[in-house]
Scaffold this active site. Sequence first.
Site, mmCIF file in Angstrom:
data_model
loop_
_atom_site.group_PDB
_atom_site.id
_atom_site.type_symbol
_atom_site.label_atom_id
_atom_site.label_comp_id
_atom_site.label_asym_id
_atom_site.label_seq_id
_atom_site.Cartn_x
_atom_site.Cartn_y
_atom_site.Cartn_z
ATOM 1 N N CYS A 123 0.838 -1.206 0.000
ATOM 2 C CA CYS A 123 0.000 0.000 0.000
ATOM 3 C C CYS A 123 0.875 1.261 0.000
ATOM 4 C CB CYS A 123 -0.901 -0.038 1.233
ATOM 5 S SG CYS A 123 -1.782 1.484 1.589
ATOM 6 N N CYS B 103 0.158 3.730 2.790
ATOM 7 C CA CYS B 103 0.635 3.167 4.058
ATOM 8 C C CYS B 103 2.133 3.421 4.226
ATOM 9 C CB CYS B 103 0.376 1.667 4.120
ATOM 10 S SG CYS B 103 -1.361 1.188 4.073
#
Length: 147
Positions: A69, A72
């Site tokens: 991600c 993230c």
Amino acid sequence: MQEDKKIVCPQCSAVNRLVANRPASEARCGKCGHALFDAHPADADAASFDRHRNRNDIPVLVDVWAPWCGPCRMMAPAFAAAAGILEPQVRLLKLNSENEPELASQLGIRGIPTMLLYKGGREIGRVSGAMSADQIVDWTRAQLGSA
């Protein structure tokens, strides 16, 4: 008058008693000797997550993320910086949803990054999306009523 607190070790997940009159920055785990607070988020698996959520006398802020991600990965340094500001009043954990898909499902994670805030074992706040360190700190303190 301050009270002693139960603090879960970020290294071995042992429950420790933090004496109220002693500086938290100097506290070490009675089992493994690791610092109880080192201004870094602790990595959590399902077992340690449950122990931190239910046994810490301080709030627990969890970053649910995955290595693939992009947002993230962008937020990881901000979450680490927030640990340096929020500890020792709040324990910060990183939960890799790719390694713990069943737990992520149980928690109702629909998108990442998602932060969950627990107090007394209960979820008291949830927010999704990447944030800066200041935003993480401000959101956490607002949820705890200490903004």
